[in-house]
Design a protein around this motif. Structure first.
Motif, short mmCIF file in Angstrom:
data_model
loop_
_atom_site.label_atom_id
_atom_site.label_comp_id
_atom_site.label_asym_id
_atom_site.label_seq_id
_atom_site.Cartn_x
_atom_site.Cartn_y
_atom_site.Cartn_z
N LEU A 129 46.96 35.80 48.69
CA LEU A 129 47.50 36.85 49.55
C LEU A 129 47.65 38.19 48.83
O LEU A 129 47.29 39.24 49.37
N ILE A 130 48.16 38.15 47.59
CA ILE A 130 48.41 39.42 46.90
C ILE A 130 47.12 40.20 46.68
O ILE A 130 47.11 41.42 46.70
N PHE A 131 46.01 39.49 46.51
CA PHE A 131 44.75 40.22 46.33
C PHE A 131 44.25 40.80 47.65
O PHE A 131 43.60 41.84 47.67
N VAL A 132 44.59 40.11 48.74
CA VAL A 132 44.28 40.69 50.06
C VAL A 132 45.08 41.99 50.24
O VAL A 132 44.56 42.98 50.75
N LEU A 133 46.32 41.96 49.78
CA LEU A 133 47.17 43.15 49.94
C LEU A 133 46.66 44.33 49.10
O LEU A 133 46.86 45.48 49.45
N VAL A 134 46.01 44.02 47.98
CA VAL A 134 45.51 45.10 47.13
C VAL A 134 44.12 45.57 47.58
O VAL A 134 43.86 46.76 47.72
N GLN A 138 43.42 46.40 54.94
CA GLN A 138 44.70 47.08 55.12
C GLN A 138 45.33 47.44 53.78
O GLN A 138 46.38 48.06 53.74
N PHE A 154 36.96 38.47 51.00
CA PHE A 154 35.92 37.77 51.76
C PHE A 154 34.57 37.91 51.06
O PHE A 154 33.52 37.89 51.70
N LEU A 161 38.66 37.00 41.27
CA LEU A 161 39.99 37.51 40.94
C LEU A 161 41.07 36.46 41.18
O LEU A 161 41.93 36.24 40.32
N PHE A 228 41.88 25.68 45.36
CA PHE A 228 41.61 25.64 46.80
C PHE A 228 42.41 26.69 47.55
O PHE A 228 41.85 27.59 48.19
N GLY A 229 43.73 26.64 47.44
CA GLY A 229 44.58 27.49 48.26
C GLY A 229 44.31 28.98 48.10
O GLY A 229 44.09 29.71 49.07
N SER A 232 40.89 29.95 49.20
CA SER A 232 40.79 29.82 50.64
C SER A 232 41.22 31.11 51.36
O SER A 232 40.61 31.53 52.34
N VAL A 233 42.24 31.75 50.83
CA VAL A 233 42.76 32.96 51.46
C VAL A 233 41.78 34.13 51.34
O VAL A 233 41.59 34.91 52.27
#
Lengths: 291, 281, 351
Positions: A129-134, A138, A154, A161, A228-229, A232-233
């Protein structure tokens, strides 16, 4: 936090023959051993056996067909790429961090040591999640990345990372106590004999830490390939493109393609067994070299 | 006299590479760990208090906290009980295959969680190796809370065993012999002498297993069935929110979890200090 | 090469390891740095080697008049032997000794044939023939010690520094090896400074002894000088056993021999146990009366603890066994004590 457990080379000698005769009566020994074995059988052996049984349920042909599937091959390649970048990066980091922490005295050392452990305390899902936030659309750099047509989330860089984050502490946690216990006298000796810094590092330090380093690497690698987790995100689950092996297993399993799922899973299980064997070997070597 | 004992460490940098190694360490740590983690906290800082509470305290989220907490607790306790037996047997007794069992204890580390997840699901499903024996008695494991508990027990076992093993190995047999020579029965020796010595390690092992279980995802999602309000663990809820593009909601829950994890980390560090209190003067 | 260190200061946090220490080692001498744990001797040695940096504001380290204060350890041409040897554990004896030559820049490096020849010479010099292929863990403590010495000598140092060279060895090997080191030093004539906490060791083999205590140098001198004429109470107590007697007591012990008038009544006098004479308690005998409380006979010497009758103070006395037999003293016997010599630091007053 796996560190504390994974980190057994430095602190914990592998169990050799049971020390001393124990005083437990025969029936106690027998009962406890039976309970332990049953628990290990149900919780550890059965899952491992199930993987291979399910993978071969429809025969060897179906097994190899599943493993040779182009999407499976692509997932294997991606897993190797992710581990191939994350592991060396964390090795360089681990060596640098342990050199700084074990060989020098500076303010904030114990804080730094705690911070290195941090990724072990973070849930894999949050690690993704934190890498999605960076880097996500968005996120902080999302706009900039989109403008330059760069994709991190994605896409492969995001996977790398997240894998690096998850496996961040492994090598460092292994090397820091090892280097601390070895002290710096040999390095000082090399320096007084006129060796340069790099000569000291390569000829004296590296040979001394090689087993600990290898130990850290295999644990780091096992986790990198199996994560995995977090992956996966950030992956986006695009078949043949952004699916690592564990993600591919998930997709196949959710499609009720059990045999194929377990076939790919069996490769990961083999990696796990290989890791355990190598780990036991290194512990044995390490114990032998201490004598 | 040994300078390594007398003084902390030479303060002058006679050995080279201090700037390089520490500089690299701090840069890499910041890029990979600190900055991304800060992103989570900054993201929630942009939310109003009301928004935050709504995100982290809705009934569905509360139900997931409850499940994650209780299942992790139960799994940790079971791990402590069986982990103690396994560690004791591995350290104290010798029997054929002991080394193999010892190596196997690390399987939950080495086996990718997704693989463990589908394997456990298969075993405990209605027609699985174990499930088929439990089903007639009305015990359902797969796709229930019990499934979550089973997966978390699997994941946590090595933490307890590997924390206990070195402590058990360091227990001097003389202590037990002394207790016996003072007339203590074996049972009394165990409960009065050995267990108190093991308590810090048992607590540490439990805390480690519990902390890991709270965040665990891969091995649980397959076996839990993921029913909202019933078998939905916290990490899964975060993923669900992400898939609905509710980044703020996901991050808010993540922050709650992060705070919980950091507190656990702190607790574990304190426990480990405590467990070493009798060593080193 | 000679070594001069002037006004060397070093603190570790709140702990002062060196408080303005000066040191001079003349060329070709074997000098012992002697002191108890924590006296700063190892720190001084490490600063001389460049393994530690003195605090800012310190004076200089000079080798033969040349300032090396800011020269890095690897360029100081010192041979350093570590207390626990610090042998490279993954290298054989031969590789350990050759290390310093092999890491030289290509232009300065001898050919591998020359290196091998040089190493073989060193191996025979330290009498380790036949062990070149062994690893450190396959060697005894004394052998490791000599490998460490050979390794340090391989780079042809101008100065040899040894940190507790015999500290990790058992008593018998320690004695053999220190005599060997003395002969070895006479043979190669290399300026050598070694750290030890064992006064017997320092007094036996050193040309000169530097006694340190609490971050300062207490006294410098030949072994005989420091033993016979200790400059401070610390040195007196550190080099051998000593009775510290109040002057009052003393006047009774050897009243006839002192002109004690110049001493303060509560002044302290240092007396070695073997500088006290025992006499039978006969009527009219002079000396202080004392009762024998404890008697220990081992080897040629007898050690007694006697209690002065008047003040109930305990005094240690050492006499030869022959003397003991002659006196026929037993525990509980009444004896007279007389003083041969003692020393007071109150007034530079000697008895």
């Amino acid at each position: 936090m796996a560190a504390i457990v994974a980190n057994s080379l430095g602190s914990q000698p592998p169990p050799t023959a049971a020390p001393r005769a124990t005083h437990d009566p025969f029936w106690v020994r027998w009962t406890l051993t039976a309970v332990a074995l049953l628990f290990v059988l149900f919780f550890l052996v059965l899952p491992l056996a199930a993987v291979f049984t399910e993978a071969l349920r429809k025969g060897v042909g179906a097994y190899f067909a599943a493993v040779r599937d182009p999407d499976a091959i692509a997932s294997i390649k991606l897993t190797l790429i992710a581990a191939g970048i994350a592991v060396p990066a964390n090795v360089v980091f681990g060596v640098a961090a342990s050199w700084a922490i074990a060989k020098f005295h500076f303010r904030g050392k114990s804080l730094l040591t705690t911070l290195i452990d941090l990724p072990f305390a973070v849930s894999p899902v949050i690690s993704g999640l934190i890498f999605v936030l960076v880097f996500g659309l968005q996120g902080w750099f999302g706009g900039w990345l989109a403008e330059h047509d760069l994709k991190v989330i994605f896409a492969v860089p995001g996977i790398v990372l997240a894998t690096t984050f998850i496996t961040f502490p492994f090598v460092a946690r292994e090397l820091i106590p090892l280097m601390q216990s070895q002290g710096s006298d040999e390095e000082y000796a090399a320096i007084t004999l006129g060796a340069s810094g790099w000569q000291t590092f390569w000829r004296v330090t590296v040979p001394n830490i090689k087993w600990g380093l290898l130990y850290g690497i295999i644990l780091c690698n096992a986790r990198a390939m199996g994560e995995f987790g977090a992956v996966s995100v950030v992956s986006g689950h695009i078949r043949g493109e952004t699916n690592t092996m564990p993600l591919h297993v998930e997709i196949l399993y959710n499609e009720f393609n059990s045999v194929a799922a377990f076939a790919v899973a069996s490769l990961l299980a083999l990696l796990a067994i290989f890791t355990l064997v190598l780990k036991a070997f290194i512990e044995w070597r390490h114990a032998a070299s201490r004598r | 006299m040994n300078p390594a004992v007398t003084f902390p460490q030479p303060s002058r940098r006679v050995l080279p590479g201090f700037g390089l190694s520490l500089g690299f360490t701090l840069t890499y740590l910041s890029i990979i760990v600190l900055i991304p983690l800060a992103a989570a906290f900054l993201k929630t800082a942009g939310m109003s208090w009301g928004e935050f509470v709504a995100a982290v305290a809705s009934p569905r989220v509360l139900a997931s906290y409850r499940l994650s907490f209780l299942a992790s607790m139960a799994a940790g306790l079971v791990d402590v009980f069986f982990g103690l037996i396994v560690a004791w047997v591995l350290v104290r007794y010798s029997f054929p295959g002991r080394r193999i069992i010892d190596a196997l204890v690390d399987l939950p580390f080495a086996l990718p969680t997704a693989v463990a997840g589908i394997a456990l699901t298969t075993i405990y499903a209605k027609h699985g190796w174990v499930g088929r024996w439990l089903e007639p008695h009305g015990i359902k494991v797969a796709f229930t809370e019990i499934g979550v508990f089973v997966a978390l027990t699997f994941i946590g076992l090595p933490f307890v065993v590997r924390t206990l093993q070195p402590v058990l190995m360091e227990l001097e047999p003389e202590i037990e012999e002394a207790a016996a020579s003072l007339g203590a029965s074996r049972w009394k020796t165990l409960t009065r002498v050995i267990l108190p010595e093991l308590t810090p390690a048992l607590l540490t092992g439990f805390a480690l297993a519990f902390a890991r279980a709270l965040g665990e995802y891969g091995s649980v999602v397959f076996i839990s069935g993921n029913m909202p309000m019933r078998t939905e663990i916290v990490p899964l809820l975060i993923i669900t929110k992400l898939e609905q593009y509710d980044y703020r909601g996901a991050t808010a829950i993540a922050v709650v979890m992060l705070v919980a994890s950091f507190l656990m980390l702190l607790l574990i560090n304190l426990l480990q200090k405590w467990s070493r209190r009798y060593h080193r003067v | 090469m000679s070594i001069q260190a002037s006004d060397i200061r070093k603190k570790f946090g709140a702990f002062t390891a060196l408080d303005g220490v000066d040191l001079n080692v003349a060329r070709g001498k074997l000098v012992a740095l002697l002191g108890p744990s924590g006296s700063g001797k190892t720190t001084l040695l490490r600063i001389i080697a460049g393994l530690e940096q003195a605090d800012p504001g310190s004076g200089q380290i000079q080798f033969h008049g040349e300032d090396v204060t800011n020269v890095p350890a690897g360029k100081r041409k010192v041979g350093f032997v570590f207390q626990h040897y610090a042998l490279f554990r993954h290298m054989t004896v031969l590789e350990n000794i050759a290390f310093g030559l092999k890491v030289r820049p290509r232009r300065e490096r001898p050919s591998s044939r020359e290196i091998l020849e040089r190493v073989r010479q060193l191996i025979s010099l330290v009498q380790l023939e036949g062990l070149d292929g062994r690893y450190p863990h396959q060697l005894s403590g004394g052998q490791r010690q000599r490998v460490a010495l050979a390794r340090a000598l391989a780079v042809e140092p101008k100065v040899l520094l040894l940190d507790e060279p015999f500290g990790a060895l058992d008593a018998k090997v320690r004695k053999e090896l220190r005599r060997w080191l003395r002969r070895f030093h006479d043979e190669i004539q290399l300026t050598t400074l070694f750290v030890t906490h064992d006064q017997e060791e320092a007094l036996e083999i050193a040309d000169e002894v530097v006694i340190m205590n609490q971050a300062k140098v207490e006294q410098v001198g030949t072994p005989q000088e420091v033993y016979d004429r200790p400059a401070t109470p610390f040195v007196y107590q550190f080099l051998g056993n000593v009775n510290v007697l109040r002057h009052q007591v003393l006047t009774q012990v050897g009243a006839h021999a002192t002109g004690a008038a110049t001493l303060e009544a509560d002044g302290l006098v240092y007396v070695r146990p073997h500088d006290i004479e025992l006499a039978p308690d006969e009527p009219g005998a002079d000396g202080a009366a004392a009762i024998v409380r404890y008697l220990h006979v081992a080897g040629p010497q007898a050690r007694l603890t006697v209690e002065l009758v008047q003040t109930r103070e305990s005094v240690e006395v050492e006499i030869s066994r022959t003397e003991l037999t002659r006196l026929g003293v037993e525990v509980g016997a009444l004896v007279r004590l007389r003083l041969r010599q003692g020393h007071s630091f109150d007034d530079d007053y000697a008895i």
